[in-house]
Design an enzyme around this catalytic site. Sequence first.
Site, PDB file in Angstrom:
ATOM      1  N   HIS A 160      -7.082  -5.484   2.689  1.00  0.00           N
ATOM      2  CA  HIS A 160      -5.891  -4.941   3.354  1.00  0.00           C
ATOM      3  C   HIS A 160      -5.309  -6.000   4.281  1.00  0.00           C
ATOM      4  O   HIS A 160      -6.031  -6.618   5.072  1.00  0.00           O
ATOM      5  CB  HIS A 160      -6.267  -3.745   4.244  1.00  0.00           C
ATOM      6  CG  HIS A 160      -6.767  -2.543   3.518  1.00  0.00           C
ATOM      7  ND1 HIS A 160      -5.974  -1.455   3.260  1.00  0.00           N
ATOM      8  CD2 HIS A 160      -7.988  -2.235   3.020  1.00  0.00           C
ATOM      9  CE1 HIS A 160      -6.687  -0.520   2.635  1.00  0.00           C
ATOM     10  NE2 HIS A 160      -7.918  -0.976   2.482  1.00  0.00           N
ATOM     11  N   ASP A 199       0.855  -1.197   0.000  1.00  0.00           N
ATOM     12  CA  ASP A 199       0.000   0.000   0.000  1.00  0.00           C
ATOM     13  C   ASP A 199       0.892   1.249   0.000  1.00  0.00           C
ATOM     14  O   ASP A 199       1.892   1.310   0.722  1.00  0.00           O
ATOM     15  CB  ASP A 199      -0.894  -0.027   1.246  1.00  0.00           C
ATOM     16  CG  ASP A 199      -2.040   0.961   1.178  1.00  0.00           C
ATOM     17  OD1 ASP A 199      -3.198   0.532   1.208  1.00  0.00           O
ATOM     18  OD2 ASP A 199      -1.770   2.183   1.104  1.00  0.00           O
ATOM     19  N   HIS A 238     -10.443  -5.057  -2.772  1.00  0.00           N
ATOM     20  CA  HIS A 238      -9.104  -5.294  -2.231  1.00  0.00           C
ATOM     21  C   HIS A 238      -9.212  -5.642  -0.756  1.00  0.00           C
ATOM     22  O   HIS A 238     -10.089  -5.143  -0.053  1.00  0.00           O
ATOM     23  CB  HIS A 238      -8.186  -4.083  -2.429  1.00  0.00           C
ATOM     24  CG  HIS A 238      -8.781  -2.790  -1.952  1.00  0.00           C
ATOM     25  ND1 HIS A 238      -9.718  -2.090  -2.678  1.00  0.00           N
ATOM     26  CD2 HIS A 238      -8.591  -2.085  -0.818  1.00  0.00           C
ATOM     27  CE1 HIS A 238     -10.072  -0.998  -2.020  1.00  0.00           C
ATOM     28  NE2 HIS A 238      -9.405  -0.978  -0.880  1.00  0.00           N
ATOM     29  N   ASN A 269     -13.010  -2.834   3.087  1.00  0.00           N
ATOM     30  CA  ASN A 269     -14.062  -1.813   3.092  1.00  0.00           C
ATOM     31  C   ASN A 269     -14.968  -1.956   1.871  1.00  0.00           C
ATOM     32  O   ASN A 269     -14.478  -2.159   0.758  1.00  0.00           O
ATOM     33  CB  ASN A 269     -13.426  -0.420   3.096  1.00  0.00           C
ATOM     34  CG  ASN A 269     -12.551  -0.193   4.310  1.00  0.00           C
ATOM     35  OD1 ASN A 269     -12.864  -0.639   5.404  1.00  0.00           O
ATOM     36  ND2 ASN A 269     -11.420   0.477   4.127  1.00  0.00           N
ATOM     37  N   GLN A 329     -14.510   2.837   1.785  1.00  0.00           N
ATOM     38  CA  GLN A 329     -13.872   2.380   0.540  1.00  0.00           C
ATOM     39  C   GLN A 329     -13.583   3.589  -0.348  1.00  0.00           C
ATOM     40  O   GLN A 329     -14.466   4.428  -0.574  1.00  0.00           O
ATOM     41  CB  GLN A 329     -14.794   1.395  -0.198  1.00  0.00           C
ATOM     42  CG  GLN A 329     -14.138   0.778  -1.426  1.00  0.00           C
ATOM     43  CD  GLN A 329     -15.012  -0.278  -2.112  1.00  0.00           C
ATOM     44  OE1 GLN A 329     -16.189  -0.433  -1.787  1.00  0.00           O
ATOM     45  NE2 GLN A 329     -14.436  -0.995  -3.052  1.00  0.00           N
TER      46      GLN A 329
END
Length: 136
Positions: free
Chosen positions: A103, A32, A101, A88, A95
């Site tokens: 995390h 990230d 995705h 999210n 989001q």
Amino acid sequence: MREDNCIFCKIANGEIPSKTLYEDDKFRVILDLGPATKGHALILPKDHYADLLELPEESAGDVMKLAKKMVLKFKEKLGCEGFNLVQNNGDLAGQTVFHFHLHLIPRYRADGQTIGWKPQEVSGEELEEIKNQIVG
Ligand code: AMP
Ligand code: ZN
């Protein structure tokens, strides 16, 4: 199944470079760009699904298996003592990129992060009502 203006489609399929930790025919795992902690990574499917509800069931299972593999590596290589999985769905839920995705957030002693919520008070009757609303 890619979406033209989706940045994660481009990253997942290698059109935009990323710090890739893992790749196979279905997924790419990247670091990230705004990490919560050292090693904060994202599992991206190569196909475009906006959120968990669009993600096929089989892929949802694959994502969890891959998450396990990655966090084992984080423990071994980064020495994290725990980890959070965060996912999210919807802007109300935080989001910001509308390509599914997951995390992966490694956790370290005194890493200064708080990932959680403010617990609300609820009575037994209210819990019963909510339960009935959902499954009644
Ligand atoms: P979410 O708020 O769950 O949609 O998370 C989006 C995440 O994507 C954030 O943690 C961002 O830091 C991260 N992010 C956004 N753009 C990029 C990028 N180009 N490369 C890597 N991570 C990104
Ligand atoms: Zn996409």
